[in-house]
Design an enzyme around this catalytic site. Structure first.
Site, PDB file in Angstrom:
ATOM      1  CB  SER A  67      -0.937  -0.062   1.204  1.00  0.00           C
ATOM      2  OG  SER A  67      -1.801   1.001   1.215  1.00  0.00           O
ATOM      3  N   GLY A 523      -1.617  -0.746  14.230  1.00  0.00           N
ATOM      4  CA  GLY A 523      -1.634  -2.117  13.719  1.00  0.00           C
ATOM      5  C   GLY A 523      -0.564  -2.331  12.668  1.00  0.00           C
TER       6      GLY A 523
HETATM    7  C1  16G Z   1      -4.163  -0.212   7.338  1.00  0.00           C
HETATM    8  C2  16G Z   1      -5.637  -0.311   7.073  1.00  0.00           C
HETATM    9  C3  16G Z   1      -6.291   1.045   7.199  1.00  0.00           C
HETATM   10  C4  16G Z   1      -5.982   1.656   8.547  1.00  0.00           C
HETATM   11  C5  16G Z   1      -4.494   1.669   8.803  1.00  0.00           C
HETATM   12  C6  16G Z   1      -4.249   2.043  10.234  1.00  0.00           C
HETATM   13  C7  16G Z   1      -6.775  -1.726   5.474  1.00  0.00           C
HETATM   14  C8  16G Z   1      -6.909  -2.137   4.045  1.00  0.00           C
HETATM   15  N1  16G Z   1      -5.880  -0.782   5.719  1.00  0.00           N
HETATM   16  O1  16G Z   1      -3.520   0.532   6.356  1.00  0.00           O
HETATM   17  O2  16G Z   1      -7.671   0.848   7.076  1.00  0.00           O
HETATM   18  O3  16G Z   1      -6.458   2.974   8.610  1.00  0.00           O
HETATM   19  O4  16G Z   1      -3.976   0.361   8.615  1.00  0.00           O
HETATM   20  O5  16G Z   1      -2.903   1.960  10.499  1.00  0.00           O
HETATM   21  O6  16G Z   1      -7.434  -2.251   6.360  1.00  0.00           O
HETATM   22  P1  16G Z   1      -2.366   2.006  11.972  1.00  0.00           P
HETATM   23  O7  16G Z   1      -2.995   0.844  12.724  1.00  0.00           O
HETATM   24  O8  16G Z   1      -0.902   1.904  11.847  1.00  0.00           O
HETATM   25  O9  16G Z   1      -2.792   3.311  12.548  1.00  0.00           O
HETATM   26 MG    MG Z   2      -3.650   1.188   0.177  1.00  0.00          MG
END
Ligand code: 16G
Ligand code: MG
Length: 556
Positions: A67, A523
């Site tokens: 991504s 995450g």
């Molecule tokens: C991932 C998730 C996105 C979320 C981001 C949070 C998918 C396809 N992508 O990129 O939705 O906003 O993680 O990231 O689910 P973080 O947990 O590092 O804040």
């Molecule tokens: Mg993406």
């Protein structure tokens, strides 16, 4: 059969030596890490996909992408037969599998799991997996690892769909499982056909002053979206897509893309003061999210960001307007009442001003934890469920009941496709169901829907931006010894553990007008994230700083 299967797994896994001490988990969006350490993980993801297909008796997808991460990273995720994310109940097995330390252990894990899930090898149906990858240089060799994983489940078939955006692969999986044609050509045809049909249904109030500029400037993050947009462009009329950062020169996600623009709130590379007055949109590296922006200063790169919350608000406003038209006719006794439960799904990151706005429109707003899989699941509970994360990932889901309801209306004997505003409203909704990706958030279809709606409203990007005024906000990341020490509840708005921390956040937040603040473990990165909102930028900066300090002191 089982002996043969065991022998195949032993031979193939012996070629993938796990890296000692390397730990990886499925996370919010699949496995992600530096590409150099991912071979055995992607091999395991191949096995996982094949087992998932055997279990469901349907086709699944496997996408190689990281991504918006830097170019040296890569990742892998599985799309379920519905086109959505892999069922969360399979994540613990996924995590255990990629941690295998020897071929024997891997075989043991697979045998135990398949027994528990009642998956049998060599049955009448074989596994079929659609493969896709984005433009990362490491994608090609990692795809080979996935193929080797798939081949180690006897009878499993991999179909390589080539370089794709993530949403294209999810869409293909969904369509194929419904026996609908799903080549890339079909995808482009569906986008352009539904877009043109939607635009063709706009009210005919041609006052040139209210007509929005037909040019859209696109930052393609030097990713896969660039080349796909060149395809989309070929069959569109009434709109001019000017693609920049299409990947020929710059580096993927480096100073460009939706993630950069949303977090830094500055124009991406290739955009600047000369673009003042233009409508601009930024995609991320695999084109599953997008945010709009406009450059506001002739001597700096400052922008006005129009994020996922505002995209959601625009979509909700438009859908609601169409439903109101239908309601008015139904009230006059034109037919059965059009009963539609419409809901909006956000996360705690949604700007408070957007939630207020949506509630003023009379909409039901629900909250889930961060991560598309949670929002998607919730949105699927409504007849029309619209979900967006502030970072630009989202889509609109329509229930089967709703789809049959509008289909029935179109098939009524008196229905004429060039007819009344009532009929046009129905056809607009039909076009939206075809344009917007039902499997997952999709920047290409999403931006076309925005463009069609702006034309419908006769709005400039500035008018759209003024729909409501975002409350000042600030995000911070705090490095801590162990981010898993933080456990949250209520869609991540409350800290449950460590005990007492929430009270400290609350008493800090209470000092500020319109103050709101939450923390959560990321995450995708090894950090705790802090999000704060308040009535002024100075106030919110101080609030975020002081909560960040508390987090650092307690978890340091
Ligand atoms: C991932 C998730 C996105 C979320 C981001 C949070 C998918 C396809 N992508 O990129 O939705 O906003 O993680 O990231 O689910 P973080 O947990 O590092 O804040
Ligand atoms: Mg993406």
């Amino acid at each position: 059969m089982e002996d043969q299967q065991i022998a195949t797994l032993l031979t193939s896994s012996a070629q993938f030596t796990p890296i000692p001490g390397f730990k990886i988990t499925y996370g919010t969006a699949g496995f992600r890490a530096n590409a150099s350490v991912l071979s055995s993980t992607v091999f395991c993801a191949g096995i996982l996909a094949a087992l998932r297909s055997l279990k469901t008796g349907k086709m699944v997808g496997l996408m190689i992408t990281a991504s918006h991460n830097p170019i040296d990273d890569n990742g892998v995720k599985i799309a379920d037969p519905s086109g959505g994310m892999m069922a969360q109940t399979w994540e613990p097995f996924a995590d255990a599998l990629v941690g295998f330390q020897s071929p024997e252990e891997l075989v043991q894990l697979v045998l135990e799991f398949t027994k528990k899930e009642k998956i049998s090898f060599g049955g009448p149906k074989s596994a079929v997996i659609l493969l896709g990858r984005d433009t990362r240089p490491s994608g090609k060799s990692l795809l080979e690892c996935a193929k080797r994983g798939i081949a180690s489940i006897i009878g499993a078939v991999a179909i390589n769909m080539g370089i794709l955006t993530t949403p294209q692969l999810h869409w293909m999986v969904r369509c194929r499982n419904k026996d609908i044609n799903a080549s890339e050509y079909d995808y482009f045809k569906q986008l352009s056909k539904s877009f043109m049909s939607l635009v063709g249904l706009n009210p005919l109030k041609e006052t040139t002053s209210s007509k929005p500029n037909s040019t859209l400037l696109i930052d393609a993050a030097n990713g896969v979206g660039g080349e796909k947009l060149h395809e989309v462009k070929k069959s569109l009329m009434g709109i001019e897509l000017q693609v920049r950062n299409s990947g020929k020169e710059g580096i993927l996600n480096d100073g460009v893309g939706a993630d950069f623009v949303q977090k830094e709130k500055v124009a991406p590379q290739g955009f600047g003061p000369s673009d003042v007055g233009m409508r601009c949109v930024s995609l991320d590296g695999d084109a599953d999210r997008f945010v709009y922006f406009r450059v506001i200063s002739t001597d700096s790169n400052k922008i006005d960001l129009i994020d996922g919350d505002k995209i959601l608000s625009l979509f909700a406003l438009f859908i609601k307007a169409q439903l109101n038209i239908l309601q008015k006719m139904d009230d006059k006794g034109a037919g059965d009442q059009f009963v539609t439960r419409i809901g909006v799904v956000q996360t705690a990151y949604a700007n408070g001003a957007s939630t207020d706005y949506l509630r003023q429109l009379g909409l039901e707003v629900a909250f889930t934890p961060t991560g598309v899989k949670y929002l998607h699941e919730k949105a699927a509970e409504y007849d029309i469920g619209i979900y967006f994360e502030a970072n630009g990932h989202g889509t609109i889901l329509f229930s089967d009941t709703f789809l049959s309801m509008i289909e029935a209306r179109v098939n009524e004997p008196m229905f004429s496709s060039t007819g009344s505003e009532y009929e046009r409203a129905i056809l607009r909704l039909v076009a939206v169901t075809q344009l917007i990706n039902q499997a997952v958030g999709d920047a290409l279809s999403g931006l076309l829907l925005v463009e069609a709606i702006l034309q419908y409203m006769g709005w400039s990007i500035e008018t759209w931006s003024k729909l409501y005024r975002d409350l000042p906000s600030r995000q911070l990341k705090i490095k801590v010894a162990d981010r898993t020490a933080v456990i949250t509840a209520n869609a991540e708005t409350q800290v449950v553990k460590p005990f007492g921390l929430q009270k400290m956040i609350d008493s800090e937040t209470a000092k500020y007008t319109k103050g709101r603040c939450f923390i959560r473990p990321s995450g995708t990165e090894d950090v705790i994230r802090v999000y704060a909102e308040a009535s002024t930028q100075e106030a919110v900066d101080t609030l975020a700083q002081s909560v960040g300090q508390i987090v650092g002191d307690i978890l340091g």
